[in-house]
Design an enzyme around this catalytic site. Structure first.
Site, PDB file in Angstrom:
ATOM      1  N   TYR A 173      15.928 -39.204 -26.530  1.00 19.22           N
ATOM      2  CA  TYR A 173      16.390 -38.960 -25.155  1.00 19.22           C
ATOM      3  C   TYR A 173      16.804 -37.516 -24.910  1.00 19.22           C
ATOM      4  CZ  TYR A 173      15.926 -43.898 -24.355  1.00 19.22           C
ATOM      5  OH  TYR A 173      15.392 -45.150 -24.219  1.00 19.22           O
ATOM      6  N   HIS A 191      10.527 -45.029 -17.336  1.00 20.15           N
ATOM      7  CA  HIS A 191      11.654 -45.253 -16.421  1.00 20.15           C
ATOM      8  C   HIS A 191      11.745 -44.157 -15.358  1.00 20.15           C
ATOM      9  CE1 HIS A 191      13.761 -48.471 -18.822  1.00 20.15           C
ATOM     10  NE2 HIS A 191      13.029 -47.934 -19.781  1.00 20.15           N
ATOM     11  N   ASN A 246      18.622 -52.398 -20.931  1.00 22.22           N
ATOM     12  CA  ASN A 246      17.629 -52.999 -20.031  1.00 22.22           C
ATOM     13  C   ASN A 246      18.187 -54.290 -19.441  1.00 22.22           C
ATOM     14  OD1 ASN A 246      15.551 -51.132 -20.212  1.00 22.22           O
ATOM     15  ND2 ASN A 246      14.448 -52.228 -21.815  1.00 22.22           N
TER      16      ASN A 246
HETATM   17  C1  HEM Z   1      11.913 -46.336 -29.781  1.00 23.34           C
HETATM   18  C2  HEM Z   1      11.920 -46.820 -28.577  1.00 23.34           C
HETATM   19  C3  HEM Z   1      12.182 -45.998 -27.343  1.00 23.34           C
HETATM   20  C4  HEM Z   1      11.944 -44.687 -27.092  1.00 23.34           C
HETATM   21  C5  HEM Z   1      11.328 -43.645 -28.022  1.00 23.34           C
HETATM   22  C6  HEM Z   1      12.390 -44.422 -25.744  1.00 23.34           C
HETATM   23  C7  HEM Z   1      12.301 -43.206 -25.105  1.00 23.34           C
HETATM   24  C8  HEM Z   1      12.722 -42.951 -23.815  1.00 23.34           C
HETATM   25  C9  HEM Z   1      12.616 -41.684 -23.149  1.00 23.34           C
HETATM   26  C10 HEM Z   1      12.036 -40.417 -23.759  1.00 23.34           C
HETATM   27  C11 HEM Z   1      13.147 -41.824 -21.916  1.00 23.34           C
HETATM   28  C12 HEM Z   1      13.269 -40.757 -20.832  1.00 23.34           C
HETATM   29  C13 HEM Z   1      14.607 -40.077 -20.940  1.00 23.34           C
HETATM   30  C14 HEM Z   1      14.792 -38.971 -19.925  1.00 23.34           C
HETATM   31  O1  HEM Z   1      13.826 -38.255 -19.648  1.00 23.34           O
HETATM   32  O2  HEM Z   1      15.916 -38.816 -19.422  1.00 23.34           O
HETATM   33  C15 HEM Z   1      13.606 -43.176 -21.803  1.00 23.34           C
HETATM   34  C16 HEM Z   1      14.247 -43.716 -20.715  1.00 23.34           C
HETATM   35  C17 HEM Z   1      14.885 -44.918 -20.727  1.00 23.34           C
HETATM   36  N1  HEM Z   1      14.855 -45.878 -21.727  1.00 23.34           N
HETATM   37 FE1  HEM Z   1      13.896 -45.729 -23.449  1.00 23.34          FE
HETATM   38  N2  HEM Z   1      12.895 -45.573 -25.207  1.00 23.34           N
HETATM   39  C18 HEM Z   1      12.799 -46.563 -26.159  1.00 23.34           C
HETATM   40  C19 HEM Z   1      13.217 -47.864 -26.055  1.00 23.34           C
HETATM   41  C20 HEM Z   1      14.075 -48.316 -25.088  1.00 23.34           C
HETATM   42  C21 HEM Z   1      14.813 -49.565 -25.137  1.00 23.34           C
HETATM   43  C22 HEM Z   1      14.735 -50.559 -26.270  1.00 23.34           C
HETATM   44  C23 HEM Z   1      15.574 -49.609 -24.006  1.00 23.34           C
HETATM   45  C24 HEM Z   1      16.545 -50.658 -23.563  1.00 23.34           C
HETATM   46  C25 HEM Z   1      17.178 -51.455 -24.381  1.00 23.34           C
HETATM   47  C26 HEM Z   1      15.310 -48.405 -23.249  1.00 23.34           C
HETATM   48  C27 HEM Z   1      15.895 -48.084 -22.049  1.00 23.34           C
HETATM   49  C28 HEM Z   1      15.646 -46.929 -21.345  1.00 23.34           C
HETATM   50  C29 HEM Z   1      16.222 -46.648 -20.051  1.00 23.34           C
HETATM   51  C30 HEM Z   1      17.158 -47.564 -19.259  1.00 23.34           C
HETATM   52  C31 HEM Z   1      15.743 -45.396 -19.661  1.00 23.34           C
HETATM   53  C32 HEM Z   1      16.052 -44.676 -18.355  1.00 23.34           C
HETATM   54  C33 HEM Z   1      17.369 -43.946 -18.451  1.00 23.34           C
HETATM   55  C34 HEM Z   1      17.689 -43.309 -17.121  1.00 23.34           C
HETATM   56  O3  HEM Z   1      17.966 -44.075 -16.178  1.00 23.34           O
HETATM   57  O4  HEM Z   1      17.642 -42.078 -17.015  1.00 23.34           O
HETATM   58  N3  HEM Z   1      14.400 -47.646 -23.933  1.00 23.34           N
HETATM   59  N4  HEM Z   1      13.311 -43.857 -22.973  1.00 23.34           N
END
Ligand code: HEM
Length: 486
Positions: A336, A53, A126
């Site tokens: 996160y 993202h 999402n």
């Molecule tokens: C086990 C599964 C997942 C892991 C380990 C994971 C991990 C991460 C990580 C490490 C980030 C970056 C955070 C940052 O640097 O600020 C991120 C961003 C994000 N993830 Fe996930 N994620 C997973 C599943 C999901 C799912 C299922 C969704 C939605 C339902 C999702 C939605 C998002 C969104 C929207 C962002 C961006 C947030 C922002 O705008 O700063 N992720 N994810």
């Protein structure tokens, strides 16, 4: 008179056009603090981008409660009709790097930070109600397969589909992604979902399992593959431009929030495992209950400060809202804030976009890189005799019963659970025209795969979802692969 240009320490700058040198033709001087500071500062402008993202757009706004839900949750910001809470929302694509193109086939992030009086509540969702995998252990593998190959340096259809070939549960989300909603026309024209199941608990301690749905009031608008290629080629920043300009014009986008509520007693026997992120709860089982309206009405002043440094964590709950045992969610509860400590530092929660606004952070954490130590001269240990912050003794959410032995378990399947049924249901819901576009989009991607066994395994998944779906896709892929060989 313009304001005086200064160094970072506030001293006036005499010349911002010419560096100081030893004579007119001579080498430059180390004593030129302004030059040294300017070059050194420039070298440090980049920080690690989000590991997923990375590419996104953000805006401020508010949430207004329009319907009574206090009988389901004691969360203060949802306590009465008419109540407004300030928020920040960041939209994103998933696989692309920071400078990548907006108009691509990819899920979109929908991350909301509600600045409530009980602390910040982050709902990090999402634009899809489901996800590709069921266990967080698979997330790094999944993301590696969708991003650039370590050797070729480009995204490889072979890797994308090889991962899916080994992850049959992804068939549902793939059907969603390659369908009409797979490329939103803009961030304003798509829905948002919490996707996971969460827990709501009311003041009496009664709990429900809950799923969030934000429905766009702008209407759904999507791009087909051809329109997307044209948009992406003409304007890499199409989503960012659209959102920024709409809000700038005073055309404020809004979404209506609904929830599905499941009494906790239903969970054990529900026909789908309610904690499996690859499944939805059909609305016929749990209808949508209206909660309120989310409006975006203010652009950030500075994209880096407020959007790039925004930090959302699914672990930021408020009293009345809590996690479910969904394994994916449990993994995310760790991931996160850990990513943000690396990306932004341990004090990222003190940055204005991330700090609580309607509440105050009061704890005994201190120091670290970039610390502002907002608790000033307060004691730095607890308990203390000086009136420092103390715990409430009130449970934040309801306890969950557990049973069994520790071990590594596959996500339990309920009566109607398999990896394909809901993918087939989604396919069967589509009109003939929608099905044709879905098949063409899938075939266009799958036909790029070199290995026959990977193609076969994937085709078998679509066949299991619906024999017609499988047969049509097989025919389309066979035709395209034959044409590719010519
Ligand atoms: C086990 C599964 C997942 C892991 C380990 C994971 C991990 C991460 C990580 C490490 C980030 C970056 C955070 C940052 O640097 O600020 C991120 C961003 C994000 N993830 Fe996930 N994620 C997973 C599943 C999901 C799912 C299922 C969704 C939605 C339902 C999702 C939605 C998002 C969104 C929207 C962002 C961006 C947030 C922002 O705008 O700063 N992720 N994810």
């Amino acid at each position: 008179m313009p304001r005086t240009l200064t160094t970072e320490s506030g001293a006036p700058v005499a010349d911002n056009q010419n560096s100081a040198s030893a004579g007119e033709y001579g080498p430059l001087l180390v004593q030129d603090q302004h030059l040294l500071e300017k070059l050194a500062r420039f070298n440090r402008e980049r920080i690690p981008e989000r590991v997923v993202h990375a590419r996104g757009s953000g805006a401020y706004g508010y949430f207004e409660v329009t319907d009574e839900v206090s009988r389901y949750t004691k969360a203060a910001f949802l306590s009465q009709v008419g109540k407004r809470t300030e928020l920040f929302l960041r939209f994103s694509t998933v696989a692309g790097a920071l400078g990548s193109t907006d108009a691509v086939r990819d899920p979109r992030g929908f991350a909301v930070k509600f600045y409530t009086e009980q602390g910040n509540y982050d709902l990090v969702g999402n634009n899809t109600p489901v996800f590709f995998i069921k266990d967080p252990l698979k997330f790094p593998d999944f993301i590696h397969s969708q991003k650039r190959d370590p050797h070729t340096g480009v995204q490889e259809a072979d890797n994308v589909w090889d991962f899916w070939a080994h992850s049959p549960a992804s068939t549902h989300q793939i059907t969603w992604l390659f369908g009409d909603r797979g490329i939103p026309a803009s961030y304003r024209h798509m829905n948002g979902f919490g996707s996971h199941t969460y827990q709501w608990v009311n003041a009496e301690g009664r709990a429900h399992w809950v799923k969030y749905h934000f429905k766009t009031n702008q209407g759904i608008r999507s791009l087909d593959a051809g329109q997307a290629a044209e948009t992406a080629g003409g304007d890499a920043d199409s989503h960012q431009r659209d959102l920024h300009q709409a809000i700038g014009r005073g055309v404020f986008p809004s979404w209506t929030l609904y929830v599905q509520l499941m009494p906790v007693e239903d969970a054990a026997d529900y026909r789908f495992n309610p904690f499996d992120l690859t499944k939805v709860w059909p609305h016929a089982d749990y209808p949508l209950v209206k909660v309120g309206r989310l409006v975006l009405n203010r652009n950030p002043e500075n994209v880096f400060a407020e959007v790039e440094q925004a930090a959302f964590s699914p672990n930021n709950f408020v009293p009345g809202i809590g996690p479910s045992p969904d394994k994916m969610l449990q993994g995310r509860l760790f991931a996160y804030a850990d990513a943000q400590r690396y990306r932004l530092g341990v004090n990222h929660t003190q940055l204005p976009v991330n700090a609580p606004r309607a509440a105050e952070a009061a704890n005994y954490g201190q120091d670290g890189l970039g610390a502002l130590n907002p608790n000033g001269r307060g004691k730095n240990y607890e308990p203390n005799s000086y009136g420092g912050p103390a715990q409430t003794d009130e449970a934040l959410h309801a306890p969950q019963p557990v049973s069994g032995h520790t071990g590594t378990y596959a996500t339990p399947a309920h009566g109607k659970d398999d990896d394909f049924f809901q993918a087939g249901e989604l396919y069967r819901l589509m009109t003939e025209a929608e099905k044709s576009r879905l098949i063409a989009n899938l075939a266009g991607s799958l036909a790029q795969v070199g290995r026959d066994d990977v193609v076969e395994r994937n085709l078998a998944h679509f066949h299991a979802a619906d024999p017609e779906y499988g047969a049509r896709l097989t025919a389309a892929v066979t035709e395209l692969r034959a044409a590719n060989e010519d």
